[in-house]
Structure formats: C-alpha cells, structure tokens
Motif scaffolding. Structure first.
Motif, short mmCIF file in Angstrom:
data_model
loop_
_atom_site.label_atom_id
_atom_site.label_comp_id
_atom_site.label_asym_id
_atom_site.label_seq_id
_atom_site.Cartn_x
_atom_site.Cartn_y
_atom_site.Cartn_z
N LEU A 40 0.84 -1.19 0.00
CA LEU A 40 0.00 0.00 0.00
C LEU A 40 0.87 1.24 0.00
N THR A 41 0.36 2.32 -0.56
CA THR A 41 1.02 3.61 -0.38
C THR A 41 0.60 4.15 0.99
N GLN A 44 -3.00 5.29 0.74
CA GLN A 44 -3.96 4.17 0.75
C GLN A 44 -4.12 3.63 2.16
N LEU A 48 -7.57 3.63 4.31
CA LEU A 48 -8.09 2.36 4.82
C LEU A 48 -8.28 2.42 6.33
N ILE A 75 -7.70 6.68 -5.14
CA ILE A 75 -7.23 5.81 -4.05
C ILE A 75 -8.28 4.73 -3.77
N VAL A 76 -9.55 5.14 -3.71
CA VAL A 76 -10.63 4.17 -3.47
C VAL A 76 -10.69 3.17 -4.62
N ARG A 78 -8.26 2.01 -6.44
CA ARG A 78 -7.18 1.02 -6.30
C ARG A 78 -7.44 0.07 -5.12
N LEU A 79 -7.96 0.59 -4.02
CA LEU A 79 -8.27 -0.27 -2.88
C LEU A 79 -9.45 -1.18 -3.18
N ARG A 82 -8.49 -4.22 -5.10
CA ARG A 82 -7.84 -5.23 -4.26
C ARG A 82 -8.81 -5.88 -3.27
#
Length: 151
Positions: A40-41, A44, A48, A75-76, A78-79, A82
């Motif tokens: 994660l960055t 991120q 989270l 960001i959302v 990319r999360l 996953r």
C-alpha cells in the motif's frame, strides 16, 4: 476577530517542539514502511485506517485526509480493485456514495497498525502512570489547538 497575543518562545518550548517533530517524522517514516509491507502507499493505508472507523461519504474522506476529492476517487478505485474497500449507496441519500472497508480491508488495516513498533516499544518502557500523564498532556495540547482554530 481578536488578534491573539503570541507567547514568548523559550528554549524549553523549542526543544519540546523539536522532539515532537522528531517523533512525528519517525512515525511517518515507519508508517510508510509498514504500508509498503502491505503493498500500500501511505495515502492508501491512511484512507483504509480511516474507513475502519465506519463508512464515510467520499467528500468527507477527502476533507479528513486533506486532499482533493478526485485523489480520493483514485485511491478508493485502487483499494476497491484489491477487495479492501467497497462503495455503497448512502441509505440517507442514495445519490451519495459511501466508501467502506471490507472485512479484508479491516484485517489489513489491523495488521498494519499492529506492525507499527516505533511508538509502541518506547511507550512500553514508560510506567502506566507516565503513559497516562503523557496521554493527558497530548489531549490537552490538542484541545487547546482546536479551541484556537488549529487541529
């Protein structure tokens, strides 16, 4: 609006400010490393962690993270890809989208938080009374900052 009078700055205050700055910098450095350990960055990981407190509208997430709503969307995205975050319709206003941590997202956030040793290890070296006193002082500092238009 009244102009606030600034307190004189003494050597002890400057030293405490420098120490707080060092603690914050070390915390951020370890947080970034822990986030990378979970692929994660830092942004991120912070998003989270924020969503583990409960679902939030995207605009509120942006305000809390002090960034643009368009950045939050990315960001959302990319999360969500996953499986760590999901978008939901707000039951109070179906036009509003809420971002929410999934069970897997909460598990990753908990693991990330538990991997942060920097603050936990030195604090464990303090007696319980010392940790309670430190907490009280930090709470008072933050409350004072909020009253003065800060935090």
């Amino acid at each position: 609006m009244a102009v606030q009078k600034k307190s004189p700055v003494d050597a002890l205050t400057l030293e405490v400010v420098d120490l707080i700055g060092t603690v914050v910098a070390r915390y951020h450095e370890e947080y970034e490393q822990a986030a990378a350990g979970h692929a994660l960055t830092g942004a991120q990981a912070r998003l989270l962690a924020l969503l583990t407190l409960g679902p939030l509208p995207m605009r509120q997430v942006a305000r809390k993270l002090k960034c643009e709503p368009s950045n939050v969307t990315g960001i959302v995205d990319r999360l969500e890809a996953r499986g760590l975050v999901e978008r939901r319709a707000d039951p109070a206003d179906r036009r509003v989208k809420l971002a929410a941590a999934t069970p897997e997202g909460r598990k990753v956030a908990r693991s990330l938080r538990e991997s942060l040793d920097f603050a936990r290890e030195p604090l464990a070296g303090l007696a319980e009374g010392e940790r309670l006193a430190l907490r009280e002082l930090l709470v008072r500092m933050l409350a004072g900052a909020a009253e003065n238009g800060g935090a």
